[in-house]
Design a protein around this motif. Sequence first.
Motif, PDB file in Angstrom:
ATOM      1  N   UNK A  29       0.821  -1.215   0.000  1.00 27.30           N
ATOM      2  CA  UNK A  29       0.000   0.000   0.000  1.00 27.30           C
ATOM      3  C   UNK A  29       0.854   1.264   0.000  1.00 27.30           C
ATOM      4  N   UNK A  30       1.959   1.241   0.736  1.00 28.91           N
ATOM      5  CA  UNK A  30       2.836   2.412   0.790  1.00 28.91           C
ATOM      6  C   UNK A  30       3.483   2.665  -0.575  1.00 28.91           C
ATOM      7  N   UNK A  35       3.509   5.950  -5.675  1.00 30.34           N
ATOM      8  CA  UNK A  35       3.531   6.067  -7.134  1.00 30.34           C
ATOM      9  C   UNK A  35       2.156   6.344  -7.735  1.00 30.34           C
ATOM     10  N   UNK A  36       1.158   6.548  -6.895  1.00 29.77           N
ATOM     11  CA  UNK A  36      -0.185   6.844  -7.399  1.00 29.77           C
ATOM     12  C   UNK A  36      -0.812   5.687  -8.152  1.00 29.77           C
ATOM     13  N   UNK A  37      -0.557   4.476  -7.674  1.00 24.16           N
ATOM     14  CA  UNK A  37      -1.077   3.280  -8.340  1.00 24.16           C
ATOM     15  C   UNK A  37      -2.158   2.625  -7.489  1.00 24.16           C
ATOM     16  N   UNK A  38      -3.008   1.882  -8.134  1.00 21.28           N
ATOM     17  CA  UNK A  38      -4.004   1.086  -7.434  1.00 21.28           C
ATOM     18  C   UNK A  38      -3.283  -0.033  -6.683  1.00 21.28           C
ATOM     19  N   UNK A  39      -3.591  -0.224  -5.393  1.00 26.27           N
ATOM     20  CA  UNK A  39      -2.931  -1.311  -4.661  1.00 26.27           C
ATOM     21  C   UNK A  39      -3.149  -2.687  -5.303  1.00 26.27           C
ATOM     22  N   UNK A  62       3.865  -6.089  10.563  1.00 29.18           N
ATOM     23  CA  UNK A  62       5.100  -5.366  10.239  1.00 29.18           C
ATOM     24  C   UNK A  62       5.747  -5.932   8.979  1.00 29.18           C
ATOM     25  N   UNK A  63       4.980  -6.722   8.236  1.00 32.55           N
ATOM     26  CA  UNK A  63       5.489  -7.334   7.019  1.00 32.55           C
ATOM     27  C   UNK A  63       5.444  -6.391   5.834  1.00 32.55           C
ATOM     28  N   UNK A  64       5.675  -6.946   4.692  1.00 35.22           N
ATOM     29  CA  UNK A  64       5.702  -6.178   3.455  1.00 35.22           C
ATOM     30  C   UNK A  64       6.638  -6.861   2.473  1.00 35.22           C
TER      31      UNK A  64
END
Length: 121
Positions: A29-30, A35-39, A62-64
Amino acid sequence: MKLGDGVEAAIHCAAMLAGVDGDGTLPANAMAEAFGLSPSYLLKHLKALTAAKVLESLPGPSGGYRLAKPAEQITLLDIVLAVEGREPAFRCGEIRQKGKYALDPSAYVKPCGINVAMLIA
């Protein structure tokens, strides 16, 4: 050859992740917001990068995502192939064997020279 927009997004995300310290991660999401993109659009490409072992995905609050290996070991080609696939851009339809002036199939003992040249290119 025209590459899809997902390649640009994937390259930017990989570059962003290259700047993350240590074992840190960034949530999808971040990156989508940055970048102004759809998640959902970005997730499709992040999953492809993860499947290709360019990125790692860590679950939990706290993942990603993070790079799966040092940035110096990831090439632009790695990213392009992860997003676009390994299918050749050129697909020979053997049109030389079709149409008004086609020869008997037995005349085509060698591979199509145009196909060979395009695959090398």
